[in-house]
Design a protein around this motif. Structure first.
Motif, PDB file in Angstrom:
ATOM      1  N   HIS A   1       0.819  -1.208   0.000  1.00 24.41           N
ATOM      2  CA  HIS A   1       0.000   0.000   0.000  1.00 24.41           C
ATOM      3  C   HIS A   1       0.854   1.259   0.000  1.00 24.41           C
ATOM      4  O   HIS A   1       0.536   2.239  -0.670  1.00 24.41           O
ATOM      5  CB  HIS A   1      -0.917  -0.012   1.219  1.00 24.41           C
ATOM      6  CG  HIS A   1      -1.780   1.199   1.338  1.00 24.41           C
ATOM      7  ND1 HIS A   1      -1.567   2.180   2.277  1.00 24.41           N
ATOM      8  CD2 HIS A   1      -2.863   1.597   0.633  1.00 24.41           C
ATOM      9  CE1 HIS A   1      -2.475   3.125   2.147  1.00 24.41           C
ATOM     10  NE2 HIS A   1      -3.276   2.802   1.162  1.00 24.41           N
ATOM     11  N   ALA A   2       1.959   1.251   0.784  1.00 27.36           N
ATOM     12  CA  ALA A   2       2.725   2.480   0.966  1.00 27.36           C
ATOM     13  C   ALA A   2       4.145   2.426   0.437  1.00 27.36           C
ATOM     14  O   ALA A   2       4.769   3.472   0.278  1.00 27.36           O
ATOM     15  CB  ALA A   2       2.764   2.842   2.463  1.00 27.36           C
ATOM     16  N   SER A   3       4.705   1.235   0.176  1.00 25.30           N
ATOM     17  CA  SER A   3       6.117   1.163  -0.192  1.00 25.30           C
ATOM     18  C   SER A   3       6.400  -0.039  -1.086  1.00 25.30           C
ATOM     19  O   SER A   3       5.540  -0.907  -1.270  1.00 25.30           O
ATOM     20  CB  SER A   3       6.981   1.072   1.069  1.00 25.30           C
ATOM     21  OG  SER A   3       6.700  -0.122   1.780  1.00 25.30           O
ATOM     22  N   MET A   4       7.626  -0.058  -1.626  1.00 25.03           N
ATOM     23  CA  MET A   4       8.080  -1.178  -2.441  1.00 25.03           C
ATOM     24  C   MET A   4       9.360  -1.748  -1.828  1.00 25.03           C
ATOM     25  O   MET A   4      10.229  -0.993  -1.371  1.00 25.03           O
ATOM     26  CB  MET A   4       8.362  -0.724  -3.870  1.00 25.03           C
ATOM     27  CG  MET A   4       8.912  -1.838  -4.776  1.00 25.03           C
ATOM     28  SD  MET A   4       9.120  -1.325  -6.503  1.00 25.03           S
ATOM     29  CE  MET A   4      10.544  -0.238  -6.369  1.00 25.03           C
ATOM     30  N   GLN A   5       9.476  -3.098  -1.792  1.00 27.48           N
ATOM     31  CA  GLN A   5      10.676  -3.767  -1.314  1.00 27.48           C
ATOM     32  C   GLN A   5      11.165  -4.730  -2.388  1.00 27.48           C
ATOM     33  O   GLN A   5      10.367  -5.380  -3.067  1.00 27.48           O
ATOM     34  CB  GLN A   5      10.393  -4.522  -0.012  1.00 27.48           C
ATOM     35  CG  GLN A   5       9.953  -3.613   1.129  1.00 27.48           C
ATOM     36  CD  GLN A   5       9.654  -4.378   2.404  1.00 27.48           C
ATOM     37  OE1 GLN A   5      10.548  -4.684   3.169  1.00 27.48           O
ATOM     38  NE2 GLN A   5       8.386  -4.674   2.622  1.00 27.48           N
ATOM     39  N   VAL A   6      12.478  -4.820  -2.534  1.00 26.55           N
ATOM     40  CA  VAL A   6      13.095  -5.643  -3.581  1.00 26.55           C
ATOM     41  C   VAL A   6      14.122  -6.573  -2.940  1.00 26.55           C
ATOM     42  O   VAL A   6      14.892  -6.154  -2.062  1.00 26.55           O
ATOM     43  CB  VAL A   6      13.788  -4.766  -4.648  1.00 26.55           C
ATOM     44  CG1 VAL A   6      14.416  -5.638  -5.725  1.00 26.55           C
ATOM     45  CG2 VAL A   6      12.793  -3.785  -5.258  1.00 26.55           C
ATOM     46  N   CYS A   7      14.128  -7.819  -3.372  1.00 25.15           N
ATOM     47  CA  CYS A   7      15.092  -8.793  -2.865  1.00 25.15           C
ATOM     48  C   CYS A   7      15.504  -9.731  -4.003  1.00 25.15           C
ATOM     49  O   CYS A   7      14.649 -10.216  -4.743  1.00 25.15           O
ATOM     50  CB  CYS A   7      14.483  -9.591  -1.710  1.00 25.15           C
ATOM     51  SG  CYS A   7      15.504 -10.948  -1.101  1.00 25.15           S
ATOM     52  N   PHE A   8      16.806  -9.959  -4.157  1.00 21.41           N
ATOM     53  CA  PHE A   8      17.311 -10.946  -5.111  1.00 21.41           C
ATOM     54  C   PHE A   8      17.895 -12.101  -4.302  1.00 21.41           C
ATOM     55  O   PHE A   8      18.720 -11.893  -3.396  1.00 21.41           O
ATOM     56  CB  PHE A   8      18.398 -10.355  -6.011  1.00 21.41           C
ATOM     57  CG  PHE A   8      17.929  -9.177  -6.830  1.00 21.41           C
ATOM     58  CD1 PHE A   8      16.624  -9.101  -7.278  1.00 21.41           C
ATOM     59  CD2 PHE A   8      18.800  -8.148  -7.155  1.00 21.41           C
ATOM     60  CE1 PHE A   8      16.180  -8.015  -8.032  1.00 21.41           C
ATOM     61  CE2 PHE A   8      18.382  -7.061  -7.905  1.00 21.41           C
ATOM     62  CZ  PHE A   8      17.068  -6.994  -8.340  1.00 21.41           C
ATOM     63  N   ALA A   9      17.465 -13.332  -4.617  1.00 23.22           N
ATOM     64  CA  ALA A   9      17.928 -14.511  -3.875  1.00 23.22           C
ATOM     65  C   ALA A   9      18.387 -15.597  -4.829  1.00 23.22           C
ATOM     66  O   ALA A   9      17.785 -15.821  -5.893  1.00 23.22           O
ATOM     67  CB  ALA A   9      16.805 -15.036  -2.980  1.00 23.22           C
ATOM     68  N   GLU A  10      19.455 -16.285  -4.440  1.00 23.80           N
ATOM     69  CA  GLU A  10      19.981 -17.403  -5.217  1.00 23.80           C
ATOM     70  C   GLU A  10      19.649 -18.709  -4.499  1.00 23.80           C
ATOM     71  O   GLU A  10      19.904 -18.849  -3.301  1.00 23.80           O
ATOM     72  CB  GLU A  10      21.491 -17.277  -5.367  1.00 23.80           C
ATOM     73  CG  GLU A  10      22.119 -18.399  -6.185  1.00 23.80           C
ATOM     74  CD  GLU A  10      23.624 -18.286  -6.251  1.00 23.80           C
ATOM     75  OE1 GLU A  10      24.200 -18.667  -7.289  1.00 23.80           O
ATOM     76  OE2 GLU A  10      24.232 -17.821  -5.254  1.00 23.80           O
ATOM     77  N   PHE A  11      19.043 -19.666  -5.237  1.00 21.27           N
ATOM     78  CA  PHE A  11      18.649 -20.957  -4.677  1.00 21.27           C
ATOM     79  C   PHE A  11      19.525 -22.057  -5.276  1.00 21.27           C
ATOM     80  O   PHE A  11      19.758 -22.095  -6.490  1.00 21.27           O
ATOM     81  CB  PHE A  11      17.180 -21.249  -4.997  1.00 21.27           C
ATOM     82  CG  PHE A  11      16.216 -20.319  -4.311  1.00 21.27           C
ATOM     83  CD1 PHE A  11      15.597 -20.682  -3.130  1.00 21.27           C
ATOM     84  CD2 PHE A  11      15.925 -19.076  -4.851  1.00 21.27           C
ATOM     85  CE1 PHE A  11      14.711 -19.836  -2.503  1.00 21.27           C
ATOM     86  CE2 PHE A  11      15.043 -18.218  -4.227  1.00 21.27           C
ATOM     87  CZ  PHE A  11      14.425 -18.596  -3.045  1.00 21.27           C
ATOM     88  N   ASN A  12      19.990 -22.956  -4.403  1.00 24.79           N
ATOM     89  CA  ASN A  12      20.753 -24.125  -4.847  1.00 24.79           C
ATOM     90  C   ASN A  12      20.213 -25.359  -4.135  1.00 24.79           C
ATOM     91  O   ASN A  12      19.833 -25.297  -2.963  1.00 24.79           O
ATOM     92  CB  ASN A  12      22.239 -23.960  -4.519  1.00 24.79           C
ATOM     93  CG  ASN A  12      22.879 -22.819  -5.293  1.00 24.79           C
ATOM     94  OD1 ASN A  12      23.271 -22.993  -6.436  1.00 24.79           O
ATOM     95  ND2 ASN A  12      22.986 -21.658  -4.652  1.00 24.79           N
ATOM     96  N   TRP A  13      20.175 -26.493  -4.849  1.00 25.13           N
ATOM     97  CA  TRP A  13      19.696 -27.737  -4.247  1.00 25.13           C
ATOM     98  C   TRP A  13      20.731 -28.852  -4.429  1.00 25.13           C
ATOM     99  O   TRP A  13      21.364 -28.965  -5.493  1.00 25.13           O
ATOM    100  CB  TRP A  13      18.370 -28.166  -4.885  1.00 25.13           C
ATOM    101  CG  TRP A  13      17.208 -27.413  -4.335  1.00 25.13           C
ATOM    102  CD1 TRP A  13      16.425 -27.758  -3.293  1.00 25.13           C
ATOM    103  CD2 TRP A  13      16.721 -26.174  -4.815  1.00 25.13           C
ATOM    104  NE1 TRP A  13      15.468 -26.799  -3.069  1.00 25.13           N
ATOM    105  CE2 TRP A  13      15.627 -25.800  -3.996  1.00 25.13           C
ATOM    106  CE3 TRP A  13      17.102 -25.296  -5.853  1.00 25.13           C
ATOM    107  CZ2 TRP A  13      14.906 -24.646  -4.171  1.00 25.13           C
ATOM    108  CZ3 TRP A  13      16.387 -24.135  -6.017  1.00 25.13           C
ATOM    109  CH2 TRP A  13      15.301 -23.830  -5.182  1.00 25.13           C
ATOM    110  N   ASP A  14      20.858 -29.641  -3.383  1.00 27.91           N
ATOM    111  CA  ASP A  14      21.705 -30.833  -3.434  1.00 27.91           C
ATOM    112  C   ASP A  14      20.831 -32.010  -3.845  1.00 27.91           C
ATOM    113  O   ASP A  14      20.002 -32.478  -3.067  1.00 27.91           O
ATOM    114  CB  ASP A  14      22.330 -31.074  -2.063  1.00 27.91           C
ATOM    115  CG  ASP A  14      23.248 -32.293  -2.069  1.00 27.91           C
ATOM    116  OD1 ASP A  14      23.391 -32.919  -3.149  1.00 27.91           O
ATOM    117  OD2 ASP A  14      23.792 -32.622  -1.009  1.00 27.91           O
ATOM    118  N   CYS A  15      20.982 -32.482  -5.067  1.00 33.04           N
ATOM    119  CA  CYS A  15      20.102 -33.531  -5.598  1.00 33.04           C
ATOM    120  C   CYS A  15      20.368 -34.911  -4.990  1.00 33.04           C
ATOM    121  O   CYS A  15      19.642 -35.868  -5.261  1.00 33.04           O
ATOM    122  CB  CYS A  15      20.234 -33.611  -7.116  1.00 33.04           C
ATOM    123  SG  CYS A  15      19.736 -32.084  -7.942  1.00 33.04           S
TER     124      CYS A  15
END
Length: 741
Positions: A175-189
């Motif tokens: 409603h009042a603001s914007m937030q930004v986040c970049f995340a890296e995901f890794n999985w051990d198969c």
């Protein structure tokens, strides 16, 4: 191995306008105030006031949006005005937040722990305020806070389980603001458990406080306010109810344009009997919002630049918040990141992520994701549309629209009763003194008032009424004042005393009496001294004083109308005086009139169902001859209550007759063509044409049917101004002859 539940946890997304609660597989959408909030009667947007000094520039910007009255407290922090148990009170933002989260939908007592999502830009003080509110509300000791961007990551990572490695851009436009986040995901198969095999690295976090969905509402409101002013000749600055209805219509338009290429509205009886229509295409809406869209694009590009990521590295885009429903915003995000927004339900992800924290294990998640990254401010300047920059009045108009959208928390009474022991400021024994300590006035001791009046000697007495005695006083042998002392058995008491102190200490107008101070112990009020007494005394020529000239009477009528209009249009709550009569109008040495005695005044309530604001009471008080007849049947005190009283006052100014039955007397004389016989001869040679105008105005204002009475600001004041111009230009103008005879 799958990590078992450690305890049952509730996840809470404490939004600026709406809240969401997640428990196990249950979901509760929660507006501020109630599950289905009537935004005109509930406090909202309290989150923006937490942990900030009142002088904080960013808080001052927020005051253009908050729908209630906010003042500076003794410690420099903001205080919120509300009504509790029929009385005005002030609360800290922490206390208001505690009231909100103390309700059953938030606490859910059968659960062991709670987690609230907070914005990434919250300071330590703001976090401490949330923790204190939770403590007051009775949250369990295991309660915790979680960064909203981390909550988004936790809630949405299940969508990415099939990907061995990816980078995701998370955008939250609330409603009042914007937030930004970049995340890296890794999985051990090599492991089967989806929770043990993943690792998450937060690459970037940033925010833009002034880029929220409300900016689009504001643009639409200003656009249609301008069109309505031009096409219908309606000035919204003088119609608070119309402002509120238009702002609600604009919010619906914004939502409709998310799915349709064109949207319209029709507001019946928008102002008086006028119906207003409006429509806008999505393309035109985007043109109006071009500055917001450009600012959003700049903020997102800045996030990419500061993160050091190449746009080609972004694999997915996850967007949450109501602002992300706007097609133009989706287009901007797609343009910046080169990927389309994933089509996932997004309204409860922060709350779901807060609850997910428990499933993953609190310590593990915080250690994994709290990387100590610097949080970047992506857009720091206030956002204004080109139309707003033309003049500040548009900002004031928007605040007027929002200002009537919230002032009363309906669950306030129960919370104060149940939590009195938890909130020291609200202890019953301190309630009045704490409230009075925040009001701007000088406090006198009883001994000071004794010295000023020679121990209340009879020779200092100015008058006496049902409330008590008024004395002339000389404070410190230098300042002459009037001192009103309440007596035992008075019709006025603590409530009236507090009310008059609050109103007169905060409202200023040349034709309202000035409050110099008060004595709390004795409920004495100290006013400026007005030597010419009351208007009633002058009309009756008390102590053989000369009569007021007709020019002076016209001027007094204009002054009183101006003061009443000012009270009715006060922000954020209009005020009805409730006891207007000549006895409550005082005259200074130049016969300038000033309204006094605000013990019976009332602030107006704004409800969804009411076409005009009102105050309801089942205990009528006042002077019968001046009281609105509709008041006795409805119990509603509206601005028209004062209009009726003013009408009787006008008839008295012309005729000087007894107020009881004066309207019938004048109507009979009018039917018989004998109005001239009623004009007070002591006023001097009053031109019959001008006297007749004032009589006609008095009859219209005192019409027994409330809806037939004219509006003071738009009609009565203009007519009186015309009469005043005639009176001022007469040979014996009031500027040189205040009295006649």
């Amino acid at each position: 191995m799958f990590r078992p539940l450690l305890m049952s946890m509730v996840g809470i997304d404490l939004g600026n306008w709406n809240c969401h609660v997640i428990y196990d597989d249950g979901y509760i959408p929660r507006d501020h105030g109630f599950l289905k909030t009537n935004v005109k009667t509930h406090i909202s947007q309290i989150k923006c006031l937490l942990g900030r000094k009142f002088s904080d520039p960013e808080l001052q910007l927020e005051l253009d949006y908050v729908p209630f009255r906010v003042i500076e407290g003794p410690n420099g922090y903001p205080l919120v005005h509300s009504r509790c148990k029929g009385e005005d009170r002030t609360f800290t933002p922490v206390e208001i937040l505690a009231m909100l989260i103390s309700t059953p939908e938030f606490r859910l007592h059968s659960f062991d722990s709670h987690c609230i999502g907070i914005p990434i830009y919250f300071t330590d003080q703001q976090k401490a305020d949330v923790l204190q509110a939770a403590k007051i509300a009775g949250f369990p000791a295991s309660f915790c806070l979680l960064d909203e961007t981390i909550a988004m990551v936790l809630a949405l990572e299940r969508n990415l389980l099939r990907e061995p490695r990816c980078i995701v851009a998370f955008i939250d436009i609330g409603h009042a603001s914007m937030q930004v986040c970049f995340a890296e995901f890794n999985w051990d198969c090599s492991t089967r458990s989806p929770f043990e095999r993943r690792s998450v690295n937060i690459l970037f976090k940033g925010y833009a406080r002034s880029l929220g969905g409300r900016e689009f509402d504001k643009v639409l409101f200003n656009h249609f306010a301008s069109k309505i002013r031009k096409e219908y000749n309606i000035d919204l600055k003088k119609d608070s109810s119309a402002c509120v209805r238009l702002s609600e219509a604009c919010e619906r338009l914004k939502n409709d344009l998310s799915e349709d290429n064109e949207a319209s509205f029709c507001l019946e009886k928008f102002s008086g009997s006028i119906d207003v229509k409006g429509s806008i295409t999505r393309k035109d809406f985007e043109i109006l919002s071009i500055s917001i869209l450009k600012a959003t694009e700049m903020a997102l590009k800045k996030a990419l630049s500061e993160s050091g990521l190449n746009v080609n590295k972004i694999d997915y885009l996850e967007a949450v918040g109501k602002g992300c429903y706007i097609p133009a915003i989706i287009d901007v995000m797609t343009k910046v990141f080169g990927v389309k927004k994933r089509k996932t339900r997004n309204y409860e992800h922060v709350a779901r992520g807060c609850r997910q924290l428990n499933i993953m294990g609190t310590d593990k998640i915080i250690n994994d994701l709290s990387t100590g990254l610097k949080v970047s401010n992506l857009f720091s300047s206030e956002l204004n549309s080109e139309e707003e920059n033309e003049q500040d009045s548009e900002k004031l108009l928007w605040r007027r629209a929002m200002g009537k959208k919230g002032h009363l928390l309906t669950f306030l009474n129960d919370f104060v009763e149940e939590n009195m022991h938890s909130i020291g400021r609200l202890e019953k024994t301190k309630d009045e003194s704490d409230w009075l300590s925040k009001v701007n006035f000088v406090e006198y001791s009883y001994s000071e008032l004794q010295d000023a009046t020679n121990n209340f000697h009879e020779s200092f007495k100015l008058g006496e009424g049902g409330f008590g005695i008024v004395y002339k006083g000389n404070l410190n042998k230098t300042k002459t004042v009037a001192i009103k002392m309440l007596k035992e058995g008075s019709s006025q008491g603590t409530k009236e005393f507090n009310q008059e102190v609050e109103i007169l200490s905060k409202v200023r107008h040349p034709n309202l009496v000035k409050l110099e101070g008060a004595c709390e112990d004795t409920h004495a009020l100290v006013y400026e001294f007005l030597p010419n007494g009351s208007l009633e005394d002058r009309l009756r020529c008390k102590n053989n004083t000369p009569s007021l000239s007709w020019q002076a009477r016209v001027r007094i009528a204009f002054e009183i109308c101006s003061a009443l209009s000012f009270l009715h249009c006060s922000e954020p709550h209009g005020i009805v005086h409730g006891d207007l009569k000549p006895e409550n109008i005082l005259l200074d040495a130049n016969n300038t009139s000033k309204i006094c005695d605000f013990g019976l005044c009332r602030e107006l309530d704004y409800t969804a169902s009411a076409s005009i604001p009102y105050h309801w009471t089942d205990c009528p008080k006042g002077t019968l001859a001046y009281m609105d007849p509709d008041y006795f049947s409805t119990g509603k005190m509206t601005p028209q209550f004062d209009v009726y009283s003013f009408g009787i006052l006008l008839l008295r100014l012309v005729t000087c007759k007894d107020p009881r039955g004066i309207r019938n007397l004048v109507e009979e004389a009018q039917k018989k063509g004998m109005l001239k016989t009623l004009i007070d001869a002591s006023a001097g040679p009053w031109p019959f044409k001008e006297a007749k105008k004032m009589i006609s105005l008095g009859l219209r204002c005192s019409d027994p049917v409330r809806k037939n009475r004219p509006d003071l600001s738009t009609k009565v004041l203009k007519e009186l101004k015309s009469m005043l111009q005639v009176a001022s230009s007469s040979p014996s103008s009031w500027t040189t002859s205040l009295f006649h005879g």
